[in-house]
Design a protein around this motif. Sequence first.
Motif, PDB file in Angstrom:
ATOM      1  N   LYS A  62     -54.867 -69.023 -10.287  1.00 16.01           N
ATOM      2  CA  LYS A  62     -54.908 -68.893 -11.764  1.00 16.01           C
ATOM      3  C   LYS A  62     -55.461 -67.614 -12.050  1.00 16.01           C
ATOM      4  CE  LYS A  62     -55.275 -74.022 -12.595  1.00 16.01           C
ATOM      5  NZ  LYS A  62     -55.967 -75.170 -12.975  1.00 16.01           N
ATOM      6  N   LEU A  63     -56.436 -67.373 -11.410  1.00 12.92           N
ATOM      7  CA  LEU A  63     -56.994 -65.921 -11.539  1.00 12.92           C
ATOM      8  C   LEU A  63     -56.003 -64.584 -11.752  1.00 12.92           C
ATOM      9  CD1 LEU A  63     -59.554 -63.980 -12.353  1.00 12.92           C
ATOM     10  CD2 LEU A  63     -60.254 -64.199  -9.928  1.00 12.92           C
ATOM     11  N   ILE A  64     -55.274 -64.913 -10.487  1.00 16.20           N
ATOM     12  CA  ILE A  64     -54.332 -63.714 -10.274  1.00 16.20           C
ATOM     13  C   ILE A  64     -53.165 -63.929 -11.371  1.00 16.20           C
ATOM     14  CG2 ILE A  64     -52.270 -63.068  -8.755  1.00 16.20           C
ATOM     15  CD1 ILE A  64     -54.078 -64.335  -6.639  1.00 16.20           C
ATOM     16  N   LEU A  65     -52.713 -64.821 -11.939  1.00 20.02           N
ATOM     17  CA  LEU A  65     -51.719 -64.841 -12.739  1.00 20.02           C
ATOM     18  C   LEU A  65     -52.356 -64.626 -14.179  1.00 20.02           C
ATOM     19  CD1 LEU A  65     -49.970 -68.671 -12.105  1.00 20.02           C
ATOM     20  CD2 LEU A  65     -49.176 -66.141 -11.724  1.00 20.02           C
ATOM     21  N   SER A  66     -53.362 -64.845 -14.421  1.00 19.82           N
ATOM     22  CA  SER A  66     -54.170 -64.202 -15.746  1.00 19.82           C
ATOM     23  C   SER A  66     -54.256 -62.998 -15.819  1.00 19.82           C
ATOM     24  CB  SER A  66     -55.687 -64.869 -15.809  1.00 19.82           C
ATOM     25  OG  SER A  66     -55.439 -66.402 -15.892  1.00 19.82           O
ATOM     26  N   LEU A  67     -54.890 -62.219 -14.774  1.00 17.10           N
ATOM     27  CA  LEU A  67     -54.971 -60.795 -14.586  1.00 17.10           C
ATOM     28  C   LEU A  67     -53.526 -60.042 -14.796  1.00 17.10           C
ATOM     29  CD1 LEU A  67     -57.678 -60.628 -11.846  1.00 17.10           C
ATOM     30  CD2 LEU A  67     -57.863 -60.229 -14.073  1.00 17.10           C
ATOM     31  N   MET A  68     -52.473 -60.829 -14.160  1.00 14.63           N
ATOM     32  CA  MET A  68     -51.455 -60.070 -14.174  1.00 14.63           C
ATOM     33  C   MET A  68     -50.548 -60.167 -15.615  1.00 14.63           C
ATOM     34  SD  MET A  68     -49.588 -61.317 -10.424  1.00 14.63           S
ATOM     35  CE  MET A  68     -48.258 -60.248 -10.383  1.00 14.63           C
ATOM     36  N   GLY A  69     -50.780 -61.213 -16.224  1.00 13.44           N
ATOM     37  CA  GLY A  69     -50.100 -61.404 -17.461  1.00 13.44           C
ATOM     38  C   GLY A  69     -50.829 -60.606 -18.474  1.00 13.44           C
ATOM     39  N   ILE A  70     -52.186 -60.274 -18.492  1.00 12.36           N
ATOM     40  CA  ILE A  70     -52.623 -59.099 -19.449  1.00 12.36           C
ATOM     41  C   ILE A  70     -51.966 -57.897 -18.883  1.00 12.36           C
ATOM     42  CG2 ILE A  70     -55.071 -58.299 -20.321  1.00 12.36           C
ATOM     43  CD1 ILE A  70     -56.274 -61.042 -19.645  1.00 12.36           C
ATOM     44  N   LEU A  71     -52.119 -57.612 -17.748  1.00  8.50           N
ATOM     45  CA  LEU A  71     -51.478 -56.391 -17.226  1.00  8.50           C
ATOM     46  C   LEU A  71     -50.112 -55.963 -17.832  1.00  8.50           C
ATOM     47  CD1 LEU A  71     -51.906 -53.660 -15.538  1.00  8.50           C
ATOM     48  CD2 LEU A  71     -50.820 -55.053 -13.535  1.00  8.50           C
ATOM     49  N   VAL A  72     -49.261 -57.048 -18.236  1.00 12.34           N
ATOM     50  CA  VAL A  72     -48.056 -56.972 -18.554  1.00 12.34           C
ATOM     51  C   VAL A  72     -48.029 -56.444 -19.982  1.00 12.34           C
ATOM     52  CG1 VAL A  72     -45.838 -57.934 -19.371  1.00 12.34           C
ATOM     53  CG2 VAL A  72     -46.734 -58.428 -17.047  1.00 12.34           C
ATOM     54  N   LEU A  73     -49.174 -57.102 -20.873  1.00 14.60           N
ATOM     55  CA  LEU A  73     -49.249 -56.505 -22.206  1.00 14.60           C
ATOM     56  C   LEU A  73     -49.749 -55.146 -22.319  1.00 14.60           C
ATOM     57  CD1 LEU A  73     -50.731 -59.998 -23.561  1.00 14.60           C
ATOM     58  CD2 LEU A  73     -48.485 -59.192 -23.754  1.00 14.60           C
ATOM     59  N   VAL A  74     -50.627 -54.650 -21.326  1.00 12.11           N
ATOM     60  CA  VAL A  74     -51.123 -53.318 -21.413  1.00 12.11           C
ATOM     61  C   VAL A  74     -50.122 -52.344 -21.153  1.00 12.11           C
ATOM     62  CG1 VAL A  74     -52.675 -51.986 -20.231  1.00 12.11           C
ATOM     63  CG2 VAL A  74     -53.568 -54.171 -20.670  1.00 12.11           C
ATOM     64  N   LEU A  75     -49.260 -52.720 -20.161  1.00 12.38           N
ATOM     65  CA  LEU A  75     -48.267 -51.787 -19.691  1.00 12.38           C
ATOM     66  C   LEU A  75     -47.199 -51.571 -20.701  1.00 12.38           C
ATOM     67  CD1 LEU A  75     -47.523 -52.924 -15.846  1.00 12.38           C
ATOM     68  CD2 LEU A  75     -48.648 -50.660 -16.671  1.00 12.38           C
ATOM     69  N   ALA A  76     -46.886 -52.753 -21.392  1.00  7.44           N
ATOM     70  CA  ALA A  76     -46.039 -52.536 -22.598  1.00  7.44           C
ATOM     71  C   ALA A  76     -46.701 -51.727 -23.764  1.00  7.44           C
ATOM     72  CB  ALA A  76     -45.748 -53.974 -23.144  1.00  7.44           C
ATOM     73  N   GLY A  77     -47.854 -51.873 -24.002  1.00  5.86           N
ATOM     74  CA  GLY A  77     -48.475 -50.986 -24.829  1.00  5.86           C
ATOM     75  C   GLY A  77     -48.338 -49.554 -24.686  1.00  5.86           C
ATOM     76  N   THR A  78     -48.560 -49.198 -23.269  1.00  5.71           N
ATOM     77  CA  THR A  78     -48.745 -47.763 -22.609  1.00  5.71           C
ATOM     78  C   THR A  78     -47.333 -47.329 -23.166  1.00  5.71           C
ATOM     79  OG1 THR A  78     -50.253 -48.432 -21.309  1.00  5.71           O
ATOM     80  CG2 THR A  78     -49.022 -46.488 -20.807  1.00  5.71           C
ATOM     81  N   THR A  79     -46.293 -47.761 -22.710  1.00  5.00           N
ATOM     82  CA  THR A  79     -44.978 -47.695 -22.909  1.00  5.00           C
ATOM     83  C   THR A  79     -44.672 -46.908 -24.448  1.00  5.00           C
ATOM     84  OG1 THR A  79     -44.226 -49.292 -21.364  1.00  5.00           O
ATOM     85  CG2 THR A  79     -42.401 -48.249 -22.912  1.00  5.00           C
TER      86      THR A  79
END
Length: 373
Positions: A62-79
């Motif tokens: 669950k911890l891995i999935l939570s971190l990866m989900g937030i990472l997706v949002l940050v990468l989208a913002g960086t784009t």
Amino acid sequence: MSVAAGVCVANIYYNQPILKDIAHNFNIPESRAGIISVLAQAGYGLGLFFLTPLGDKTDRKKLILSLMGILVLVLAGTTFVNSFALLCIFSLLTGLMSVAAQVILPMAAGMDSVNRGRTVGIIFTGILVGILSARVFSGLIAGWLGWRYVYGISAVMVIACMGMVQFTLPNVSAGFEGSYAKLLGSSVEQLKRFPLLRRTALLGALMFGLFCSFWTTLTFHLSGAPFNYGPEVIGLFGFLAIAGALLAPVFGKLADKGNPVKSQLISGVTVLVSLVLIAVFPHSVPAFVGAVLLLDVGVQATQVTNVATIYTLDATAHSRINTAYMTSYFIGGALGSFTGLQCWDLGGWPLVTYQLILWSVLALVVVVSGFRR
């Protein structure tokens, strides 16, 4: 697990071959653009200390999935970012959330106590290939489509890895029942418990510091005279480094069977030889090809041996031991990137190589002290 770890950690290093493009995009000096590399490393270090210990307290999947989900949002913002200040914030957050890789690593170590070194070597291979192929990927994508596409495509890859994690990894219950504050305190306590961990953490910080210093400044050196390479060509040097990463499972097996300090001594000398080579031949392409191969083999061999060794200390505290080691490791990386940038500003490539040699000599001193002990 190896693929997911590599895809996550790669996000910290996408910026290195494209720093010049980013500087041009925001009309800032190259040295200022380099601060995003430092922030990504710093964010990773913060995540290691404040987030990865949760692997001993909560369900790791669950911890891995939570971190990866937030990472997706940050990468989208960086784009779609349109200011350098915001890019700096996103770089820090990218490093912070990419520590999902360091939740996967102790999870794998705890699942195989018999061949722990080999298992750790396999996961670490994924992490190292992610680190090294990141430069190839970002250089090529930036050359073809522009640097923003690097982060958009990465977001899609992280989403794909979330699917793999969801449907293939087991839920792993946690053993630590204290508070979050006690959990963080216990992570620091691991350094007090084990002299081996202290020495290994210092060695890891020195090795990764020179590694990051080299790759951060290499972009500036190869983009200037007499090379004048673009980001796609600079990124191709990452292919050479991947060869070193593929040897990680071999060194993991050696850590299961042999003397880890002896392996560290051999790899430390290999790194020093590579740095002397580029100091003597600063404008030779064959010298840089050979140096990149030797440097990465030496650095990765040291780190795989270190990681396999620290997981023999206490099976009930793998995440906290990993936190103590990896926090030191990435603090070294951030300091190395920062020092390399300052040396580039003050004395160009010659001063960069001198400080790299100093880092490697200090690492050898740490190894020799452990060998004598």
